[in-house]
Design a protein around this motif. Structure first.
Motif, PDB file in Angstrom:
ATOM      1  N   PHE A  92     -40.428 -46.411 -16.996  1.00 51.69           N
ATOM      2  CA  PHE A  92     -40.992 -45.268 -16.231  1.00 51.69           C
ATOM      3  C   PHE A  92     -42.575 -45.543 -16.680  1.00 51.69           C
ATOM      4  N   THR A 137     -38.327 -34.782 -18.825  1.00 57.84           N
ATOM      5  CA  THR A 137     -37.351 -35.946 -18.981  1.00 57.84           C
ATOM      6  C   THR A 137     -36.852 -36.270 -20.311  1.00 57.84           C
ATOM      7  N   HIS A 208     -37.530 -29.352  -9.701  1.00 59.20           N
ATOM      8  CA  HIS A 208     -38.090 -30.856  -9.184  1.00 59.20           C
ATOM      9  C   HIS A 208     -38.878 -30.897  -8.040  1.00 59.20           C
ATOM     10  N   PRO A 216     -44.023 -41.411 -11.097  1.00 57.28           N
ATOM     11  CA  PRO A 216     -43.005 -42.026 -11.967  1.00 57.28           C
ATOM     12  C   PRO A 216     -42.322 -40.900 -12.772  1.00 57.28           C
ATOM     13  N   SER A 218     -41.971 -38.025 -12.442  1.00 59.50           N
ATOM     14  CA  SER A 218     -41.203 -37.080 -11.497  1.00 59.50           C
ATOM     15  C   SER A 218     -39.768 -37.401 -11.370  1.00 59.50           C
ATOM     16  N   SER A 219     -39.401 -38.434 -11.800  1.00 57.82           N
ATOM     17  CA  SER A 219     -38.050 -38.979 -11.263  1.00 57.82           C
ATOM     18  C   SER A 219     -37.014 -38.282 -11.769  1.00 57.82           C
ATOM     19  N   ALA A 258     -33.837 -43.749 -10.245  1.00 60.35           N
ATOM     20  CA  ALA A 258     -34.747 -42.619  -9.461  1.00 60.35           C
ATOM     21  C   ALA A 258     -36.092 -43.154  -9.581  1.00 60.35           C
ATOM     22  N   ILE A 259     -36.542 -43.988  -9.972  1.00 60.55           N
ATOM     23  CA  ILE A 259     -37.936 -44.413 -10.288  1.00 60.55           C
ATOM     24  C   ILE A 259     -38.400 -44.908  -8.765  1.00 60.55           C
ATOM     25  N   HIS A 262     -39.656 -42.125  -6.303  1.00 57.00           N
ATOM     26  CA  HIS A 262     -40.637 -41.133  -6.548  1.00 57.00           C
ATOM     27  C   HIS A 262     -41.987 -41.954  -7.279  1.00 57.00           C
ATOM     28  N   ALA A 280     -39.661 -45.997  -1.036  1.00 62.16           N
ATOM     29  CA  ALA A 280     -39.783 -44.636  -1.233  1.00 62.16           C
ATOM     30  C   ALA A 280     -40.088 -43.833  -0.316  1.00 62.16           C
ATOM     31  N   HIS A 283     -37.866 -40.832   0.701  1.00 66.81           N
ATOM     32  CA  HIS A 283     -37.761 -39.591  -0.446  1.00 66.81           C
ATOM     33  C   HIS A 283     -39.044 -38.989  -0.288  1.00 66.81           C
TER      34      HIS A 283
END
Length: 347
Positions: A92, A137, A208, A216, A218-219, A258-259, A262, A280, A283
């Protein structure tokens, strides 16, 4: 690279690609074989192969022998937690360092022209998005990640679930590896749709969505309840006949995967003329508009359920039509409730 060759920037400095977002040409009818073959390398590269290799690396270099994993012991659990935390920090953090700290490509290909560091909000701890996201995180996300991992690995080690060996089941496990992204997409869509229900959104998922301009970190910045169910995609391998490496791949696909959604940029530049697509945009539009694109586009769930937004003006119109219909339903419900209350009072 000149991002204006690939898209346009509005007066606010927000960038959008010229081509509308599209779902993968997998579950399409009639089939589109040429389009599918052109898309197929993106199914593996660069992310999916990386996450699969990371699962293999964890199995051989981080985890102890299965006999050790039959019982809880601080040694192997803490080692696993440390490996997870270091990997998340490096993976991340690499995106964060390049794109948001060094800003090595400025705001080229950046959907939202502003950087989170330029904006303070009381929605975040210490009014800083990155600080808040990192605390969530590492404070709850990584312990939950590791806890799920430990439980599933113990289940395999103790024989609570079937452990299929690669030597005896090569074809089945190869197909299962191909299905890992599909399992994730299905799990994610169902969970995501559920936590947008009023009470769950208010108490869980809104955490979220505080990151309207995702970056990043935020993932995995979520409420602990969402982190548990999101990373709980690994539990599917307690139901599906599987192998612990496949289960690790499923978890890494969710956690590290997840990266891309985000990162906040459409492309990550590697040189003057080369870049990696983040995929991305779908999303990002969800973070921007909230009630669209509950999936990531591998399976066209949102098209099937009428919640897809491709970023175009036509997509904007369709979204507004849905909003108006929803508003009308809520108004009608409120009026009916008010009418019933009036009738009861009169009686």
């Amino acid at each position: 690279m000149d991002d204006l060759s690939y898209g346009a920037r509005n007066k606010r400095g927000d960038w959008a690609p010229n081509e509308p977002a599209s779902t993968a040409p997998v579950f399409t009818f009639p089939p589109q074989p040429l389009k599918f073959l052109k898309w197929l390398p993106h199914y593996f590269l660069p992310y999916n192969v990386l996450f699969a290799l990371s699962a293999v690396a964890w199995w051989y270099f981080v985890l102890p022998e299965p006999e050790v994993m039959k019982a809880l012991a601080w040694g192997w659990v803490l080692k696993l937690f440390a490996a997870n935390a270091i990997a998340v920090f490096l993976f991340f953090g690499a995106f964060e360092l390049k794109l948001y700290i060094l800003r090595s490509q400025g705001n080229r290909f950046k959907y939202n022209g502003k950087f989170p560091a330029e904006q303070c909000s009381k929605a975040f701890f210490f009014e800083r998005q990155n600080v808040d996201n990192m605390l969530r995180t590492f404070g709850t996300g990584l312990p939950i990640w590791t806890g799920i991992e430990v439980f599933v690995l113990m289940a395999f080690a103790n024989g609570w679930v079937p452990w299929l060996a690669f030597a005896q089941n090569p074809v089945y496990l190869f197909v299962l590896a191909l299905l890992v992204p599909i399992i994730h997409e299905t799990h994610f869509f169902l969970l995501h749709r559920a936590i947008h229900w009023g009470p769950l959104y208010k108490w869980v998922h809104s955490v979220h969505h505080n990151s309207v301009n995702p970056s990043p970190w935020s993932s995995l910045s979520m409420h602990p309840v969402e982190q548990f169910f999101y990373l709980g995609t690994m539990f599917w391998h307690l139901i599906i006949p599987s192998n612990p490496i496949m289960a690790l791949y499923q978890l890494h696909f969710a956690g590290f995967g997840a990266i891309p959604g985000h990162v906040g940029f459409d492309k990550v530049e590697l040189g003057e003329d080369t870049a990696v697509d983040s995929h991305a945009y779908i999303h990002y539009l969800h973070h921007k508009y909230f009630e669209v694109n509950y999936g990531d586009g591998l399976i066209p769930f949102d098209k099937w359920f009428g919640t897809f937004h491709d970023g175009s003006k036509e997509g904007e119109k369709q979204m507004q039509v849905r909003y108006e219909k929803k508003k009308a339903r809520l108004n009608a419900k409120a009026e009916a409730k008010k009418s019933n209350e009036t009738d009861r009072a009169g009686a």
